[in-house]
Design a protein around this motif. Structure first.
Motif, PDB file in Angstrom:
ATOM      1  N   GLY A 224       6.240  -3.127   2.204  1.00 39.28           N
ATOM      2  CA  GLY A 224       4.883  -3.449   2.614  1.00 39.28           C
ATOM      3  C   GLY A 224       3.932  -2.266   2.613  1.00 39.28           C
ATOM      4  N   ALA A 225       4.233  -1.239   3.416  1.00 38.65           N
ATOM      5  CA  ALA A 225       3.355  -0.065   3.540  1.00 38.65           C
ATOM      6  C   ALA A 225       4.217   1.184   3.574  1.00 38.65           C
ATOM      7  CB  ALA A 225       2.504  -0.158   4.801  1.00 38.65           C
ATOM      8  N   LEU A 226       3.940   2.125   2.686  1.00 37.01           N
ATOM      9  CA  LEU A 226       4.742   3.340   2.565  1.00 37.01           C
ATOM     10  C   LEU A 226       3.866   4.570   2.749  1.00 37.01           C
ATOM     11  CD1 LEU A 226       7.258   4.998   1.803  1.00 37.01           C
ATOM     12  CD2 LEU A 226       6.724   4.567  -0.605  1.00 37.01           C
ATOM     13  N   PHE A 227       4.260   5.435   3.692  1.00 32.20           N
ATOM     14  CA  PHE A 227       3.639   6.750   3.893  1.00 32.20           C
ATOM     15  C   PHE A 227       4.649   7.773   3.389  1.00 32.20           C
ATOM     16  CE2 PHE A 227       1.942   3.822   6.985  1.00 32.20           C
ATOM     17  CZ  PHE A 227       0.576   4.053   6.943  1.00 32.20           C
ATOM     18  N   LEU A 228       4.328   8.426   2.292  1.00 30.85           N
ATOM     19  CA  LEU A 228       5.302   9.239   1.571  1.00 30.85           C
ATOM     20  C   LEU A 228       4.863  10.690   1.477  1.00 30.85           C
ATOM     21  CD1 LEU A 228       7.879   9.406  -0.174  1.00 30.85           C
ATOM     22  CD2 LEU A 228       6.475   8.710  -2.140  1.00 30.85           C
ATOM     23  N   ALA A 229       5.590  11.566   2.170  1.00 30.31           N
ATOM     24  CA  ALA A 229       5.376  13.005   2.030  1.00 30.31           C
ATOM     25  C   ALA A 229       6.309  13.543   0.936  1.00 30.31           C
ATOM     26  CB  ALA A 229       5.650  13.705   3.355  1.00 30.31           C
TER      27      ALA A 229
ATOM     28  N   ILE B 171       0.858  -1.189   0.000  1.00 27.08           N
ATOM     29  CA  ILE B 171       0.000   0.000   0.000  1.00 27.08           C
ATOM     30  C   ILE B 171       0.884   1.224   0.000  1.00 27.08           C
ATOM     31  CG2 ILE B 171      -0.231  -0.011   2.533  1.00 27.08           C
ATOM     32  CD1 ILE B 171      -3.064   1.228   2.082  1.00 27.08           C
ATOM     33  N   LEU B 172       0.490   2.226  -0.756  1.00 30.86           N
ATOM     34  CA  LEU B 172       1.187   3.514  -0.825  1.00 30.86           C
ATOM     35  C   LEU B 172       0.201   4.618  -0.462  1.00 30.86           C
ATOM     36  CD1 LEU B 172       3.443   5.496  -1.607  1.00 30.86           C
ATOM     37  CD2 LEU B 172       2.817   5.145  -4.013  1.00 30.86           C
ATOM     38  N   VAL B 173       0.553   5.391   0.558  1.00 33.97           N
ATOM     39  CA  VAL B 173      -0.206   6.587   0.947  1.00 33.97           C
ATOM     40  C   VAL B 173       0.688   7.778   0.636  1.00 33.97           C
ATOM     41  CG1 VAL B 173      -1.281   7.862   2.840  1.00 33.97           C
ATOM     42  CG2 VAL B 173      -1.466   5.354   2.750  1.00 33.97           C
ATOM     43  N   ARG B 174       0.273   8.605  -0.299  1.00 30.78           N
ATOM     44  CA  ARG B 174       1.113   9.712  -0.755  1.00 30.78           C
ATOM     45  C   ARG B 174       0.276  10.985  -0.871  1.00 30.78           C
ATOM     46  NH1 ARG B 174       4.338   8.763  -6.207  1.00 30.78           N
ATOM     47  NH2 ARG B 174       2.231   8.352  -6.959  1.00 30.78           N
ATOM     48  N   ASN B 175       0.778  12.070  -0.277  1.00 29.67           N
ATOM     49  CA  ASN B 175       0.062  13.343  -0.342  1.00 29.67           C
ATOM     50  C   ASN B 175      -1.391  13.156   0.078  1.00 29.67           C
ATOM     51  OD1 ASN B 175      -0.474  16.066  -0.878  1.00 29.67           O
ATOM     52  ND2 ASN B 175      -0.890  15.701  -3.034  1.00 29.67           N
ATOM     53  N   ALA B 176      -1.592  12.438   1.186  1.00 32.44           N
ATOM     54  CA  ALA B 176      -2.948  12.147   1.674  1.00 32.44           C
ATOM     55  C   ALA B 176      -2.922  12.105   3.193  1.00 32.44           C
ATOM     56  CB  ALA B 176      -3.446  10.821   1.118  1.00 32.44           C
ATOM     57  N   THR B 177      -4.009  12.563   3.818  1.00 34.31           N
ATOM     58  CA  THR B 177      -4.095  12.558   5.270  1.00 34.31           C
ATOM     59  C   THR B 177      -5.438  12.011   5.735  1.00 34.31           C
ATOM     60  OG1 THR B 177      -4.878  14.865   5.285  1.00 34.31           O
ATOM     61  CG2 THR B 177      -2.509  14.512   5.557  1.00 34.31           C
ATOM     62  N   HIS B 178      -5.404  11.401   6.913  1.00 36.51           N
ATOM     63  CA  HIS B 178      -6.550  10.893   7.647  1.00 36.51           C
ATOM     64  C   HIS B 178      -7.041   9.560   7.062  1.00 36.51           C
ATOM     65  CE1 HIS B 178      -6.776  14.623   9.866  1.00 36.51           C
ATOM     66  NE2 HIS B 178      -6.776  15.284   8.723  1.00 36.51           N
ATOM     67  N   GLY B 179      -6.926   8.528   7.891  1.00 40.45           N
ATOM     68  CA  GLY B 179      -7.434   7.237   7.471  1.00 40.45           C
ATOM     69  C   GLY B 179      -7.067   6.141   8.446  1.00 40.45           C
TER      70      GLY B 179
ATOM     71  N   ILE C 293       7.962   5.288   6.874  1.00 39.63           N
ATOM     72  CA  ILE C 293       7.362   6.605   7.098  1.00 39.63           C
ATOM     73  C   ILE C 293       8.387   7.624   6.626  1.00 39.63           C
ATOM     74  CG2 ILE C 293       6.495   8.210   8.839  1.00 39.63           C
ATOM     75  CD1 ILE C 293       5.750   5.739  10.539  1.00 39.63           C
ATOM     76  N   LEU C 294       8.152   8.218   5.456  1.00 43.97           N
ATOM     77  CA  LEU C 294       9.095   9.153   4.846  1.00 43.97           C
ATOM     78  C   LEU C 294       8.538  10.569   4.932  1.00 43.97           C
ATOM     79  CD1 LEU C 294      10.126   6.417   3.665  1.00 43.97           C
ATOM     80  CD2 LEU C 294      10.773   7.706   1.621  1.00 43.97           C
ATOM     81  N   GLY C 295       8.995  11.318   5.923  1.00 43.45           N
ATOM     82  CA  GLY C 295       8.572  12.701   6.062  1.00 43.45           C
ATOM     83  C   GLY C 295       7.128  12.871   6.454  1.00 43.45           C
ATOM     84  N   ALA C 296       6.447  11.778   6.811  1.00 43.60           N
ATOM     85  CA  ALA C 296       5.033  11.854   7.166  1.00 43.60           C
ATOM     86  C   ALA C 296       4.870  12.267   8.627  1.00 43.60           C
ATOM     87  CB  ALA C 296       4.343  10.518   6.908  1.00 43.60           C
ATOM     88  N   HIS C 297       3.650  12.628   8.997  1.00 41.43           N
ATOM     89  CA  HIS C 297       3.380  13.099  10.352  1.00 41.43           C
ATOM     90  C   HIS C 297       2.192  12.354  10.952  1.00 41.43           C
ATOM     91  CE1 HIS C 297      -0.349  15.358   9.391  1.00 41.43           C
ATOM     92  NE2 HIS C 297       0.223  15.523   8.209  1.00 41.43           N
ATOM     93  N   ASP C 298       2.217  12.174  12.249  1.00 48.68           N
ATOM     94  CA  ASP C 298       1.070  11.634  13.003  1.00 48.68           C
ATOM     95  C   ASP C 298       0.596  10.279  12.478  1.00 48.68           C
ATOM     96  OD1 ASP C 298       0.413  13.906  14.940  1.00 48.68           O
ATOM     97  OD2 ASP C 298       0.457  14.948  13.012  1.00 48.68           O
TER      98      ASP C 298
ATOM     99  N   ARG D 286      13.557  11.072   6.772  1.00 54.87           N
ATOM    100  CA  ARG D 286      13.127  12.244   6.015  1.00 54.87           C
ATOM    101  C   ARG D 286      12.479  11.827   4.697  1.00 54.87           C
ATOM    102  NH1 ARG D 286      15.120  17.273   7.455  1.00 54.87           N
ATOM    103  NH2 ARG D 286      16.638  17.268   9.163  1.00 54.87           N
ATOM    104  N   GLY D 287      11.582  12.685   4.207  1.00 54.73           N
ATOM    105  CA  GLY D 287      11.005  12.467   2.894  1.00 54.73           C
ATOM    106  C   GLY D 287      12.025  12.707   1.797  1.00 54.73           C
ATOM    107  N   LEU D 288      11.696  12.292   0.587  1.00 55.78           N
ATOM    108  CA  LEU D 288      12.616  12.464  -0.523  1.00 55.78           C
ATOM    109  C   LEU D 288      12.899  13.931  -0.808  1.00 55.78           C
ATOM    110  CD1 LEU D 288      11.242   9.710  -2.949  1.00 55.78           C
ATOM    111  CD2 LEU D 288      13.103   9.544  -1.280  1.00 55.78           C
TER     112      LEU D 288
END
Length: 352
Positions: A225-230, A204-212, A269-274, A301-303
């Motif tokens: 497996g799971a990437l949170f990408l800011a 799963i990729l969560v990119r430029n998205a919040t709340h879920g 968790i790349l540069g993501a928050h909370d 840190r994020g890219l």
């Protein structure tokens, strides 16, 4: 990625309008009405969609070589042993199987209005060059009990959408991107529950998205497996990830476009928050090839250089990874507490 989405939207508008016009002539004697419509082998799903009123349930059986676009509120597509494969000629969605499309500017790709309450249930969508199931400008869309197999980029993806529900799907073979994707959605409010995502670049990729909420899924045998990408292109975070199995994500994926070499990462968790990780089993994620970073849980840190902030990794089982936890030391408010783990960089993050 954003430029390619704009081109895709322009293509969808051009072809789907022509398709609707033709279908309108062919079926002019069959007035549209809500209720239930049946589509069998050899019949057109797109024609049924074009002539359905909002709220209609369309039950589909058999194998269909179509690319279908849905732009009406409340339509429910129910597959009964239904398979969608690429048509011989480009359809309304080009190289995409099933599209849920809101009011989108075909030039800029910006969403002016949402299509609401669409549901897609029980389909196998396979072998499309880009997306299996794709939503852009959708509100409260539900994708449940589908199989997205061997699609070139994303299995099931939601862009610029809110309230998306991805439940009990299987996604595999999206080797160019992610099995599941939630992106470009500042108010995503996404629910991702009970899915099996394997054999992809990212589970799963969560990119430029919040709340879920991401719960009870099995992300295994991917490169990550799971990437949170800011930073790609905006903030990501405020997701709670609980009770998932993230195991054996040890495939090796070479660098492409803006994505570097990656292998052997459970949750990143790349540069993501909370982002909150709690009660997950994150095991056996060991790199089999070159990778920009490695570990069961990676917080860096994020890219684009944004530091991770206020993320919590609490009460997880994180073992047999290489290492179990990796943190580059950047950001503030990041917590690693009460995890069952053995190795960390820097040392000491596994202390109870």
């Amino acid at each position: 990625m954003r430029v390619r989405i704009k081109l895709l939207v322009a293509s969808i508008f051009a072809v789907s309008l022509a398709s609707a016009a033709v279908a309108g002539v062919v079926l002019a004697k069959s007035p549209a009405r809500s209720g239930t419509v049946f589509v069998g082998p050899g019949q057109s799903i797109q024609a049924a969609v074009n002539h359905a009123r909002p709220g209609t349930t369309i039950i589909v059986r058999g194998t269909h070589r179509e690319s279908v676009v849905i732009r009406k509120d409340g339509l429910r597509l129910l597959g009964r042993h239904a398979v969608i494969r690429p048509p011989a000629r480009p359809g309304p969605c080009g190289s995409v199987g099933l599209c849920v499309l809101g009011d989108v500017n075909p030039t800029t790709g910006q969403v002016a209005g949402y299509v609401s309450g669409v549901g897609i249930f029980g389909f196998t969508v396979r072998d499309f060059d880009e997306f299996g199931i794709f939503a852009l400008g959708a509100r409260d869309a539900t994708f449940m009990h589908n199989r997205a197999v061997d699609n070139g980029e994303y299995g099931i993806a939601a862009f610029d959408s809110t309230g998306t529900r991805m439940i009990s799907n299987t996604t595999s073979g999206s080797t160019g991107e992610a099995g599941l994707y939630v992106g470009d959605s500042p108010h995503a409010n996404a629910t991702v529950v009970g899915n099996d995502s394997h054999g992809n670049e990212f589970g799963i990729l969560v990119r430029n998205a919040t709340h879920g909420r991401i719960a009870g899924n099995d992300f295994h045998d991917n490169c990550l497996g799971a990437l949170f990408l800011a930073d790609e292109p905006g903030p990501a975070g405020a997701f709670r990830m609980v009770g998932n199995k993230v195991q054996n994500n040890s495939r090796s994926c070479p660098a492409h476009e803006e994505i570097p070499d990656i292998s052997g990462v459970g949750v990143a968790i790349l540069g993501a928050h909370d982002v909150s990780l709690a009660g997950n089993s994150i095991t056996g994620n060991v790199a089999s090839g070159p990778s920009i970073f490695k570990g069961g849980v990676v917080v860096v840190r994020g890219l684009g250089g944004t530091p991770p902030k206020d993320n919590s990794v609490v009460g997880n089982t994180i073992v047999r990874n290489g290492p179990d936890i990796f943190w580059d030391g950047s950001g503030s408010g990041n917590r690693f507490v009460g995890n069952r783990c053995n190795t960390s960089v820097p040392g000491g993050l596994c202390r109870r």
